[in-house]
Write a protein that holds these residues in place. Structure first.
Motif, short mmCIF file in Angstrom:
data_model
loop_
_atom_site.label_atom_id
_atom_site.label_comp_id
_atom_site.label_asym_id
_atom_site.label_seq_id
_atom_site.Cartn_x
_atom_site.Cartn_y
_atom_site.Cartn_z
N ALA A 157 8.09 64.46 37.80
CA ALA A 157 8.54 65.79 38.19
C ALA A 157 9.60 65.74 39.29
N SER A 158 9.57 64.70 40.11
CA SER A 158 10.49 64.61 41.25
C SER A 158 11.76 63.84 40.94
N GLY A 159 11.78 63.13 39.81
CA GLY A 159 12.93 62.30 39.49
C GLY A 159 12.83 60.90 40.06
N GLY A 160 11.66 60.56 40.61
CA GLY A 160 11.46 59.23 41.16
C GLY A 160 10.92 58.27 40.12
N LYS A 161 10.42 57.14 40.58
CA LYS A 161 9.86 56.13 39.70
C LYS A 161 8.58 55.58 40.34
N ALA A 162 7.76 54.92 39.50
CA ALA A 162 6.49 54.38 39.99
C ALA A 162 6.28 52.97 39.46
N PHE A 163 5.30 52.30 40.03
CA PHE A 163 4.81 51.01 39.54
C PHE A 163 3.35 51.18 39.17
N GLY A 164 2.95 50.55 38.05
CA GLY A 164 1.55 50.59 37.65
C GLY A 164 0.80 49.40 38.20
N VAL A 165 -0.45 49.26 37.76
CA VAL A 165 -1.29 48.19 38.29
C VAL A 165 -2.22 47.65 37.21
N ASP A 166 -2.53 46.37 37.32
CA ASP A 166 -3.51 45.64 36.48
C ASP A 166 -2.99 45.34 35.08
N VAL A 167 -2.56 46.37 34.34
CA VAL A 167 -2.06 46.18 32.98
C VAL A 167 -0.70 46.87 32.86
N ASN A 168 -0.03 46.71 31.73
CA ASN A 168 1.23 47.39 31.50
C ASN A 168 0.98 48.87 31.28
N GLN A 169 1.35 49.69 32.26
CA GLN A 169 1.15 51.14 32.18
C GLN A 169 2.46 51.89 31.91
N CYS A 170 3.49 51.16 31.56
CA CYS A 170 4.79 51.81 31.34
C CYS A 170 4.75 52.84 30.23
N ALA A 171 3.95 52.60 29.21
CA ALA A 171 3.88 53.53 28.09
C ALA A 171 3.17 54.83 28.45
N LEU A 172 2.44 54.84 29.56
CA LEU A 172 1.72 56.07 29.96
C LEU A 172 2.68 57.16 30.41
N SER A 173 3.85 56.76 30.86
CA SER A 173 4.85 57.73 31.32
C SER A 173 6.24 57.17 31.04
N PRO A 174 6.66 57.21 29.79
CA PRO A 174 7.92 56.58 29.38
C PRO A 174 9.11 56.99 30.24
N GLY A 175 9.83 55.97 30.71
CA GLY A 175 11.01 56.23 31.51
C GLY A 175 10.75 56.42 32.99
N ASN A 176 9.47 56.42 33.38
CA ASN A 176 9.13 56.71 34.78
C ASN A 176 8.44 55.55 35.50
N VAL A 177 8.10 54.49 34.78
CA VAL A 177 7.40 53.35 35.39
C VAL A 177 8.31 52.13 35.36
N VAL A 178 8.62 51.61 36.54
CA VAL A 178 9.55 50.48 36.67
C VAL A 178 8.91 49.20 36.15
N ASP A 179 7.70 48.91 36.62
CA ASP A 179 7.03 47.65 36.32
C ASP A 179 5.56 47.80 36.72
N ASN A 180 4.82 46.72 36.63
CA ASN A 180 3.39 46.74 36.94
C ASN A 180 2.97 45.50 37.70
N VAL A 181 2.07 45.67 38.66
CA VAL A 181 1.45 44.54 39.35
C VAL A 181 0.28 44.09 38.47
N LEU A 182 0.52 43.06 37.69
CA LEU A 182 -0.44 42.64 36.66
C LEU A 182 -1.50 41.70 37.23
N LYS A 183 -2.71 41.87 36.73
CA LYS A 183 -3.80 40.96 37.09
C LYS A 183 -4.58 40.67 35.82
N HIS A 184 -4.59 39.41 35.41
CA HIS A 184 -5.20 39.03 34.13
C HIS A 184 -6.70 38.77 34.29
N VAL A 185 -7.40 39.84 34.64
CA VAL A 185 -8.84 39.77 34.88
C VAL A 185 -9.58 39.26 33.66
N ASP A 186 -9.20 39.75 32.49
CA ASP A 186 -9.92 39.39 31.27
C ASP A 186 -9.84 37.90 30.97
#
Length: 342
Positions: free
Chosen positions: A239-268
């Motif tokens: 809504a603000s025109g900014g960007k975000a980073f996700g966590v643990d898994v690839n969350q880019c598809a949750l908000s297309p065009g708004n997530v730069v990257d993800n801090v991944l942790k291969h827990v599984d």
């Protein structure tokens, strides 16, 4: 009186059948116990990507090892203790507890039950019993890489983090993120805000509100470290025109065009490997997974970046810098400070 011979004959027949095909109690007791895994989570799994990875790893291990799998979902410290007690009474091959929420209960219960194997994922009780194995991660290394991306991509020089709680462990996603940003943009300023409340890891509404506070202050890049609350952060930056980073898994598809990257942790992957070792008789000890061990990372380092949906894919210069930084960490040229050790 005339029925006595018939009764005697029937009794002899039953004894004969028992002798030929029966199984006595001793034989039953000597049969090897069935393999089984019980995973206990600190909260309901729901949309929590971190806990979903825990379930994925345990289920994969159970399938490979021919073991049964049960999930006990908790909601607070009391139910965690109750679930651990129930799991001990069930006597599985291994009881898995995920997160720092098990630090206290796994300090005492494994010692009281030396014949039962335990595994703690993503933390370790301070007083570790010989029958408790632990798996932990160097999340701060991946957070630093995400910070490098944020520093290079931020236009305002204002970056932020929306984290679930203000605890030493969760600061692994905060200070290293800011340190990575200032390593490439010294003037960058970082602000953390916390979800808190009764459900800090699964509260999108509170996470969104905190993200809106940050964007209102001019923050244009926010690292979301609120697990199930992350979608709220994504809504706020969209809504603000900014960007975000996700966590643990690839969350880019949750908000297309708004997530730069993800801090991944291969827990599984780490959990799966640890369960296999326990089934093989290699119990106890601590294993730590960082960038070098493939336990953490960012999508910018992946071979599938082009199809990841993450916006960093459109910035090859940023990707190149992230890879160089990763190599410098490997070579010891960069040491990422661990907030847990400070």
């Amino acid at each position: 009186m005339k029925s006595t011979p018939a009764i005697a004959t029937a009794a002899l027949l039953l004894l004969g059948l028992a002798a030929c095909g029966g199984t006595d109690a001793a034989e039953t007791a000597e049969a090897p116990p069935a393999k089984s895994i019980i995973l206990i989570t600190p909260n309901p799994v729901g949309t929590n990507s971190f806990l979903q990875l825990g379930v994925k790893g345990a289920e994969a291990a159970a399938k490979e090892l021919g073991a049964s799998f049960k999930l006990y979902e908790s909601k607070d410290p009391t139910s965690i203790a109750q679930n651990v007690d129930a799991a001990v009474r069930a006597k599985p091959t291994v009881i898995v507890g995920i997160s720092f929420s098990f630090d206290d209960v796994f300090t005492t219960v494994p010692k009281a039950n030396p014949g039962q194997q335990f595994l703690q994922v993503d933390s370790c009780a301070k007083e570790q019993a010989p029958n408790l194995a632990c798996v932990s991660f160097k999340e701060h290394e991946a957070a630093y890489l995400a910070g490098v991306e944020a520093g290079l991509l931020s236009k305002s020089g204002q970056i932020g983090v929306v984290a679930a709680l203000d605890t030493p462990f969760i600061h692994r996603w905060i200070e290293p993120f800011f340190a990575g940003a200032t390593s490439v943009k010294p003037a960058a300023q970082g602000t953390p805000l916390y979800v808190g409340g009764s459900n800090p890891f699964s509260d999108p509404a509170r996470a969104k509100s905190q993200a809106q506070t940050l964007t209102g202050r001019g923050v244009d890049l926010i690292a979301a470290a609120a697990s199930g609350g992350n979608p709220g952060v994504f809504e706020a930056v969209a809504a603000s025109g900014g960007k975000a980073f996700g966590v643990d898994v690839n969350q880019c598809a949750l908000s297309p065009g708004n997530v730069v990257d993800n801090v991944l942790k291969h827990v599984d992957v780490a959990e799966h490997a640890a369960i296999k070792e326990i089934f093989d008789g290699r119990t106890g000890g601590v294993k730590v997974y960082g960038l070098a061990e493939g336990g953490v990372g960012v999508n910018a380092l992946g071979d599938d970046l082009a199809s990841s949906g993450c916006t960093v894919a459109a910035s090859p210069d940023v990707v190149a810098k992230v890879k160089q930084t990763r190599d410098d960490i490997f070579a010891g040229k960069i040491t990422v400070a661990d907030p847990l050790q400070s």
